[in-house]
Write a protein that holds these residues in place. Structure first.
Motif, mmCIF file in Angstrom:
data_model
loop_
_atom_site.group_PDB
_atom_site.id
_atom_site.type_symbol
_atom_site.label_atom_id
_atom_site.label_comp_id
_atom_site.label_asym_id
_atom_site.label_seq_id
_atom_site.Cartn_x
_atom_site.Cartn_y
_atom_site.Cartn_z
ATOM 1 N N ARG A 164 44.806 44.953 38.918
ATOM 2 C CA ARG A 164 44.983 43.945 39.965
ATOM 3 C C ARG A 164 46.038 42.914 39.558
ATOM 4 N NH1 ARG A 164 44.362 39.449 40.235
ATOM 5 N NH2 ARG A 164 42.416 38.772 41.168
ATOM 6 N N GLY A 165 46.970 43.367 38.724
ATOM 7 C CA GLY A 165 48.094 42.513 38.375
ATOM 8 C C GLY A 165 47.893 41.779 37.070
ATOM 9 N N VAL A 176 52.558 43.667 38.967
ATOM 10 C CA VAL A 176 51.903 44.941 38.683
ATOM 11 C C VAL A 176 52.866 45.803 37.877
ATOM 12 C CG1 VAL A 176 50.900 47.037 39.631
ATOM 13 C CG2 VAL A 176 50.530 44.833 40.773
ATOM 14 N N SER A 236 46.342 42.107 43.893
ATOM 15 C CA SER A 236 47.645 42.185 43.203
ATOM 16 C C SER A 236 48.715 41.367 43.906
ATOM 17 C CB SER A 236 48.098 43.644 43.111
ATOM 18 O OG SER A 236 47.232 44.384 42.281
#
Lengths: 261, 261, 261, 261
Positions: free
Chosen positions: D157-158, D168, D189
């Motif tokens: 999720r980043g 990401v 993200s």
């Protein structure tokens, strides 16, 4: 969006015969797949980590080779230039062939270089600096367009992410496409910029991963440094794509491209 | 470690009288505090965000002004150069005065520029690129030293930290001092590199904070862009230190320096 | 600003006698230098990289040791808590002694934890998450203050900078001081968070560098994990300060503090 | 690799009827496209920026709603848990229905939470912390597996990229797949984590871009927070995907998935 084009070749011109061999092989693969192809190679690696690294044959001999390949293979070619003076000299040496001039990433904010490149009338490919936000590369495009040259493309090759590492922010691709056609450089994006031991490393295993992702995000062209023997390449072998993987990679990229357009 | 030295002046040469006014004022402050002082100013801002930004008087006129100030005020001067050709031309124009040539951060990996600068025999100040790890700037030092010039210093001015922001990693200062004397650039380190609106922003309120921290971490010199009217400065006013704050900032830096040496 | 205070002790409670030995030794050094001192140690390392790592004696036994040291040495103590339930249990176990509860960095946004800690009425020290901007930690302060507890401090321990690395942004210190007193954690800031081999590494050589820089930037207190034998420490030995360096480090920090206040 | 599965639903349970409406609508779309579907919703948003933000119906009522939807719609469900105590309570409340428990990103290193979740015997989805390198999340997987539970997946999720921004890194997806099946969270993200004004922002326009890229890079499932009226959502509306875009997004993702497998 239209067809996906390919910019590919060795990092640096190692010899005329070596360059020819790669141009022939890549051209054949691209032609079989219906991919428009531009041959790339550098005549001088002007920012090698170490002063002792191989730099290439120089502008005059390098442009002679590029022109010869362009003429014999009927291919457009791309090479990078590093000073305003080189823009004129390289463009003159390349003569009548279709050639793109490329602004290296570290130099993408050098106004005089962008203007001199624009003034050649050639198509210009600007690599986005590792220190530049996607929305800020607009200014490089404007420097070229305001110089009277409308043929400009942008290339993503990763952004600084801590030390000795780059990350590709896929959000940047549509942002940059607002300004110009966008190319994804799959090989420099997997560089691990370093110099601890005097050379940059690389993670070629991620070339197909990032290239697939970029094509899915939406781009116009792919830039790949390709070598028939990366372990022996005279520059950037650590992040080159092996020639024998090119066809498979391109086939998948075309399938992804078809899925998203 | 010895005395802390100061490199300071306007970002760009706006006019001879303006430059003289700043040189006189800064020299007086530095002299009162016993701080060795080098006057800095650029003759050309070669990588402004926008093609429309003010760039300066150019090499010939700029070096004439720098030389005149160096001679009248008996000050060493510093200016930046952007191509190999400019190294020779600027060094010649500066003539017999003591002058440092500075490698801009974006250009710190351009081998030909480093060699040409080294070959002038002048002292060289290399700004560490925003994309370069502290340990990797060693290679710039080596390119200069292996060209036969031992007089090289390094300047920290922040590293890319996400988009449109820089961070100063104080750990890098002792790392770089292993290679050469280290200067901390307190004004470019507070830049918020951008271009969204065609100019870079800045956070001048953090200049004293970062400069104090860097001196405490351990450095040899401080680099500060100083202006008597930042709001009207023709370049980088957003991150300039106001002249009327210079004395107070330097006094604190000297106290911190005394505490750590 | 007033005196610089010190929060120091072992990462984890290894045994009562070991903890006592460190508390005695650090207290003597702090007392000699006139530095207010808070003994810190964790009863449980709740987020070790590996499930097999040593975690500590647990809440009941750990708080018993902390309370005993606080009573015998007449010292305030600090320990971290990880769930709302632990806030109550730890506060009860610590009894009448002056004790700070610390919110771990990864947990600095967990609302229930902040409220439960606040509700103990104890002084609360919130470590800023590696993923939190300096201006955003204001919300943690507000969650505590709006729960009726005004005794809150903030601790900087580095921000994520690429993978497996942290950077301390000295600009953040004055930003956070707008919200609450600020402590600089010199030992976790030199962690190289990892887990590649199941443990985090560290760069203890940078502890004095970063601590000097932070004090020069302007802070209220310093947090240091100290060990008499870092190579054998049961947790975070890789980034602990050796006890025999503490006095020298503190002397320099006090000199820097005097220079900037 | 096999079929691409979908985890989707509102960020938080706003009401039973609202949750039912979304579950019905998403289930229909997924079913039409042949995509295995897991309904997700949180009963408590435990780390909202502000203490004043809406948090949800709480564990008991939330799990009642989730179970009711699971039973009526014959859907597996997913919800997140925040303390070891909640793992037991939520799992008991969910009863006989197929339910995944999710470890929030900030909590992905909390050993006790991972073990307690594992001990429920439920499938566990671990969100990779914004401060964790892809290779380091292996340890979370091991903490679960060594507790005797082999059903674990990982979600990207980043990662922190400067302040108030995530990036990401698509290279991380194949790295994490070495450890467990990988899900890409397309909505978190694109969060711009903040709190300057007490809420996190978002860039929902990049959800399809990043999701396409992640599927092309190679993943097993997609996680999307979907809302029928993001502007009025009680949590994370700024980065939710509008329900009316879900079908189009999924169709493209399936086409990309077919191209790369």
């Amino acid at each position: 969006s239209g067809e996906l084009f390919l910019i590919a070749g060795p990092c640096v011109l190692e010899s005329e015969s070596h360059a020819r061999g790669l141009a022939d092989a890549i051209q054949r693969i691209a032609s079989d797949l219906g991919v428009p192809y531009i041959f790339k190679a550098s005549y001088d690696k002007a920012n090698r980590t170490s002063i002792h690294s191989f730099r290439g044959p120089g502008l005059a001999e390098g442009c002679r080779i590029l022109r010869a390949i362009a003429e014999s293979n009927k291919l457009p070619v791309l090479t990078d230039i590093h000073t305003p003076e080189q823009c004129v000299a390289a463009s003159d040496a390349l003569g009548p062939v279709e050639a793109m001039l490329q602004i290296p990433a570290f130099l993408c904010r050098q106004t005089d270089l962008l203007i001199a490149a624009a003034n050649t009338g050639r198509a210009i490919n600007v690599k986005k600096g590792q220190f530049v936000a996607p929305w800020d590369i607009r200014h490089a495009v404007e420097k070229i367009r305001e110089s009277g040259n409308q043929r400009v493309s942008l290339t993503e090759r990763g952004a600084s992410f801590g030390y000795n590492n780059l990350v590709v922010d896929m959000r940047g691709l549509p942002v940059m496409r607002e300004f110009a056609p966008v190319v994804f450089d799959g090989t420099h994006s997997v560089q691990t910029p370093s110099g601890g031991k005097g050379v940059s490393g690389g993670q070629p295993e991620f070339i197909p991963v990032l290239a697939r992702a970029a094509v899915a995000a939406g781009i116009d062209g792919v830039f790949l440094e390709v070598h028939d023997n990366p372990a022996e390449a005279k520059s950037d072998g650590a992040n080159a794509l092996h020639l024998n993987k090119l066809k498979g990679v391109l086939e998948t990229l075309l399938a992804v491209h078809a899925a998203v357009r």
